[in-house]
Each structure stands twice: as structure tokens, then as C-alpha cells.
Design a protein around this motif. Structure first.
Motif, PDB file in Angstrom:
ATOM      1  N   GLN A  69     -34.183 -41.612  -7.594  1.00 42.26           N
ATOM      2  CA  GLN A  69     -33.619 -40.571  -6.738  1.00 42.26           C
ATOM      3  C   GLN A  69     -32.105 -40.664  -6.626  1.00 42.26           C
ATOM      4  O   GLN A  69     -31.432 -39.664  -6.335  1.00 42.26           O
ATOM      5  CB  GLN A  69     -34.253 -40.645  -5.345  1.00 42.26           C
ATOM      6  N   LYS A  83     -47.580 -42.032  -5.658  1.00 45.42           N
ATOM      7  CA  LYS A  83     -46.658 -42.933  -4.958  1.00 45.42           C
ATOM      8  C   LYS A  83     -45.689 -43.572  -5.949  1.00 45.42           C
ATOM      9  O   LYS A  83     -44.488 -43.685  -5.702  1.00 45.42           O
ATOM     10  CB  LYS A  83     -47.444 -44.020  -4.206  1.00 45.42           C
ATOM     11  N   LEU A  86     -31.478 -42.666   1.974  1.00 47.76           N
ATOM     12  CA  LEU A  86     -31.123 -41.959   0.743  1.00 47.76           C
ATOM     13  C   LEU A  86     -29.768 -41.261   0.818  1.00 47.76           C
ATOM     14  O   LEU A  86     -28.960 -41.364  -0.128  1.00 47.76           O
ATOM     15  CB  LEU A  86     -32.224 -40.966   0.354  1.00 47.76           C
ATOM     16  N   ALA A 101     -40.663 -47.176  -4.236  1.00 47.04           N
ATOM     17  CA  ALA A 101     -40.386 -45.945  -3.493  1.00 47.04           C
ATOM     18  C   ALA A 101     -39.581 -44.942  -4.314  1.00 47.04           C
ATOM     19  O   ALA A 101     -39.343 -43.820  -3.858  1.00 47.04           O
ATOM     20  CB  ALA A 101     -39.634 -46.278  -2.205  1.00 47.04           C
ATOM     21  N   MET A 138     -37.886 -50.899  -2.929  1.00 45.23           N
ATOM     22  CA  MET A 138     -36.990 -49.832  -3.378  1.00 45.23           C
ATOM     23  C   MET A 138     -37.482 -49.237  -4.692  1.00 45.23           C
ATOM     24  O   MET A 138     -37.497 -48.009  -4.865  1.00 45.23           O
ATOM     25  CB  MET A 138     -35.578 -50.373  -3.587  1.00 45.23           C
ATOM     26  N   ASP A 183     -36.314 -49.113   1.466  1.00 42.93           N
ATOM     27  CA  ASP A 183     -37.082 -47.972   0.967  1.00 42.93           C
ATOM     28  C   ASP A 183     -37.227 -46.887   2.024  1.00 42.93           C
ATOM     29  O   ASP A 183     -37.936 -45.900   1.817  1.00 42.93           O
ATOM     30  CB  ASP A 183     -38.459 -48.425   0.482  1.00 42.93           C
ATOM     31  N   ASP A 184     -36.549 -47.025   3.140  1.00 47.32           N
ATOM     32  CA  ASP A 184     -36.571 -46.044   4.218  1.00 47.32           C
ATOM     33  C   ASP A 184     -35.905 -44.752   3.725  1.00 47.32           C
ATOM     34  O   ASP A 184     -34.742 -44.773   3.312  1.00 47.32           O
ATOM     35  CB  ASP A 184     -35.800 -46.610   5.415  1.00 47.32           C
ATOM     36  N   PRO A 185     -36.609 -43.608   3.751  1.00 41.83           N
ATOM     37  CA  PRO A 185     -36.007 -42.349   3.268  1.00 41.83           C
ATOM     38  C   PRO A 185     -34.707 -41.988   3.963  1.00 41.83           C
ATOM     39  O   PRO A 185     -33.869 -41.287   3.391  1.00 41.83           O
ATOM     40  CB  PRO A 185     -37.101 -41.310   3.562  1.00 41.83           C
ATOM     41  N   ARG A 186     -34.513 -42.473   5.199  1.00 42.46           N
ATOM     42  CA  ARG A 186     -33.273 -42.149   5.912  1.00 42.46           C
ATOM     43  C   ARG A 186     -32.046 -42.758   5.242  1.00 42.46           C
ATOM     44  O   ARG A 186     -30.909 -42.341   5.515  1.00 42.46           O
ATOM     45  CB  ARG A 186     -33.359 -42.636   7.357  1.00 42.46           C
ATOM     46  N   VAL A 193     -36.379 -45.191  -5.244  1.00 41.02           N
ATOM     47  CA  VAL A 193     -34.989 -45.047  -4.814  1.00 41.02           C
ATOM     48  C   VAL A 193     -34.042 -45.000  -6.007  1.00 41.02           C
ATOM     49  O   VAL A 193     -33.102 -44.193  -6.052  1.00 41.02           O
ATOM     50  CB  VAL A 193     -34.591 -46.198  -3.858  1.00 41.02           C
ATOM     51  N   ASN A 201     -26.663 -42.179  -1.641  1.00 36.02           N
ATOM     52  CA  ASN A 201     -25.974 -41.145  -2.416  1.00 36.02           C
ATOM     53  C   ASN A 201     -24.482 -41.151  -2.126  1.00 36.02           C
ATOM     54  O   ASN A 201     -23.656 -41.007  -3.037  1.00 36.02           O
ATOM     55  CB  ASN A 201     -26.570 -39.771  -2.105  1.00 36.02           C
TER      56      ASN A 201
END
Length: 375
Positions: free
Chosen positions: A240, A277, A178, A235, A232, A173-176, A237, A182
């Protein structure tokens, strides 16, 4: 197995010789060690094995840690022999944990490219029988990981990415992550999510080492996967990255059984929704299971498989064996393996021997989803 049904093993591992040589040089887990009291070197992956490693190095009579590194782990000929003796037509091989996560960033990219190319060459030697999931150099900078995704996309027999639950070190779930998710989705590569190191040793309580590998493998690995995917989901994911497709090892851990409880607890913990959230208009985890997630059928029982079928659907399940990890640890099995026969038996009992649904789980789904054809 039904006559004419193609059988595809999508959960089957190998350690190429170059990877084994690297583990033999290490002084911290993961590592490979030779002991004078054993014919074969031992593969040591779990932190729970460190105490027995120290004891074995001091005392030749002590119990040996890890598992024998038989030819099943590294030999392509042995992999094909396993397929032939277990009635498997096609295998999608992958590097087993811990992949490249422990490597220094300066060497991770080079080692990953080399190992992935090694797998690609193995598949080319047996075109149509072997495909593979590539592994990424996750300790490297993000731009290097993105370049690695582009590299493996160009490898003819690559059909996806095998990924551990720690991601870049802070969870999936770390935004880095994403941009990487993708990139994988845009490359039309499936993500095969596999447990990494299990849960912390203290989870199992005092004297847990008396029970060998049972607690970390039977309980720790499935819960590790469940926790990673739940995070995930919460968050966002999957929303997104709507084109992300994931195949979860070991039938999704305990996710099929606990998805309802996860949903209930999200509602119960109301601030997750009121603070945004977890969005009010979110898809339920049940929907994500049926739209973006596939499950392997490595669950060893009809009861577990029925839960996976109910959660995700027979059209989203794929047969696997977890070879070479599940024979009796100290036996070099050369004939049919329980890890294969028990999963085939569960499929036949749950869906009916010779039925269409059994056929799609045994192989048709994998051929369709992963495009296991050679053009």
C-alpha cells in the motif's frame, strides 16, 4: 578497517539534556532516579525493572535497577570522543526509546519539536560528521503528527524518522498509520524501526530477573521487531505504501532467519489467502526484504551477519554500534567499545577485510542511501 573507507554509524543514540530533565520528573517508567548509594543517576526503561526499583528505594543494600546514566547518554562531546576512539567518521544520531510515546497529547508536539531542533543544532555544530533521525509525537492527533513530519523534513540534517513498534498504540499494521507512512515516504525520509519496550515479562518465565537484562535485550527486542514487521507484511502495508523504506534495528531481529518459516505458515494457514487477508498475488517477504527494507549490521557475529546478507544483500546493510547502550553496564568505557569492534569484526569475517563489500557495509551504503553530504 580498510584504509580510506568511510565508517558510518547509523545506530547510535542520545538523550538531550531537556529530555533527561523530563524523565527525572516522572513517577512511572520511563524515568530517571538518583540513589544515595550510586554516583550516577539510573535510567529505568523496562517494566521488568520495577520490582528492583521498589527494592532499591526501600533498601540501600539492594541491587540497583536500570543502568548508570553516564555522560555517554547526553554529552555531545562524549559522542564525538566515542566516534574518534572507534574510528567512526559520520554518525546518524537518534533519540533512544521510548521517544515521546508516553507523553500527553497536549505536550507531545511541543516536546518533539524542541528535541528534534536540539538534534538539528548539534548536527549543525559538526556539519558533515553528524546527521540525525527525528522522532515523532505519536501520542498527538494525526494532523499534528503529519505537521511534525513536514517540520523535520525541513531540517537540514534530518535523514529519517525513528519509530517504535507500537506505532499509535495498536501496532504498525494499524490502518490509521497508513497516511503517516505515506507522508514519510513522500518526504523521502527513511523509517528506522527500533524495538520499544520488549515483550511482556511473563514470556521469560519464573525467576527471569535472575538473568539481568539478557533475556529482554537479547531475545525480547529482536522478537518484538520480527513480530511488528511480519504483521506489517501480512497487512499489506508495504504494497500500500510502495515508496516506504525501512531500516530495521539489530539486523531485523530474527526476520532473516525466520522469513522462510513465515512464508511457509502463510501458505499453511490457507484462509489468509482465500479470505483476501493476504492477497494471492502478494510479493513474498523475501522480495520485500530486498526492495523496501534495509538492515543494520548490529548483530555481533559473523553467523548472524551472514543471515542478514543472505536475506537482504550486502548492498542493503549498514554498520551501527548501538552506542551508548552496550558496554558493560557498570563501566564507563572511554576507549574502543565491544559493541563497535564486534560488529566491525563480524563484517570483516563475513565479507573479507578490506573488500568492497565490507566497505559498502561500513559506510558507503549509508552515505548513498541517506545522502550523507552537506550541500
Amino acid at each position: 578497517m580498510a584504509s580510506g573507507t568511510p565508517v558510518v554509524d547509523i545506530h547510535t543514540h542520545m538523550y538531550p539534556p531537556s529530555y533527561i530533565a523530563m524523565l527525572e520528573k516522572r513517577t512511572a517508567i520511563p524515568l530517571i532516579r538518583k540513589f544515595p548509594q550510586a554516583d550516577e543517576p539510573r535510567l529505568i526503561l523496562l517494566s521488568s525493572e520495577l520490582e528492583s526499583l521498589d527494592a532499591a528505594l526501600r533498601d540501600a543494600a539492594a541491587k540497583l535497577p536500570g543502568r548508570p546514566l553516564s555522560t555517554h547518554f547526553a554529552s555531545l562531546a562524549q559522542k564525538l570522543h566515542f566516534m574518534d576512539t572507534n574510528g567512526i567518521n559520520i554518525s546518524v544520531i537518534s533519540l533512544a526509546n521510548p521517544w515521546f510515546d508516553f507523553l500527553d497529547p497536549s505536550e507531545a508536539t511541543v516536546v518533539a519539536a524542541s528535541v528534534n531542533s536540539e538534534f538539528s543544532e548539534m548536527c549543525a555544530q559538526h556539519a558533515g560528521r553528524l546527521f540525525f533521525f527525528a522522532a515523532l509525537p505519536l501520542s498527538a492527533p494525526v494532523d499534528a503528527i503529519t505537521a511534525a513530519i513536514a517540520h523535520v523534513q525541513g531540517l537540514k540534517y534530518c535523514r529519517g524518522i525513528i519509530l517504535g513498534t507500537s506505532g499509535l498504540g495498536k501496532g504498525l499494521d494499524d490502518p490509521r498509520l497508513l497516511p503517516l507512512f505515506n507522508a514519510v515516504a513522500d518526504a523521502k525520509l527513511l523509517v528506522f524501526l527500533h524495538p520499544h519496550y520488549g515483550l511482556p515479562n511473563e514470556v521469560y518465565g519464573p525467576r527471569a530477573e535472575e538473568y539481568g537484562h539478557v533475556l529482554p535485550l537479547a531475545l525480547g527486542f529482536p522478537m518484538e521487531t520480527t513480530i511488528a514487521v511480519a504483521r506489517m507484511y501480512m497487512a499489506g502495508v508495504f504494497d500500500q505504501v510502495p515508496n516506504l523504506r525501512m531500516l530495521l534495528a539489530h539486523s531485523g531481529g530474527t526476520l532473516p532467519f525466520l522469513a522462510g518459516r513465515i512464508e511457509s505458515c502463510i501458505v499453511h494457514d490457507g484462509h489468509l489467502v482465500t479470505t483476501g487477508k493476504v492477497p494471492k498475488d502478494r510479493r513474498t517477504i523475501w522480495t520485500v526484504l530486498k526492495e523496501q527494507i534495509y538492515l543494520d549490521a548490529v548483530i555481533y557475529s559473523e553467523v548472524g551477519l551472514q543471515a542478514a546478507i543472505a536475506a537482504s544483500g550486502a548492498d542493503r546493510l549498514m554498520f551501527g554500534t548501538d552506542h551508548p547502550f552496550f558496554p558493560p553496564i557498570e563501566e564507563d568505557v572511554q576507549g574502543p567499545w565491544d559493541s563497535s569492534s564486534l560488529n566491525v569484526q563480524a563484517i570483516n569475517e563475513a565479507l573479507g577485510r578490506g573488500s568492497r563489500d565490507a566497505a559498502v557495509v561500513l559506510g558507503v551504503n549509508a552515505i548513498r542511501v541517506l545522502n550523507l553530504r552537506v550541500e
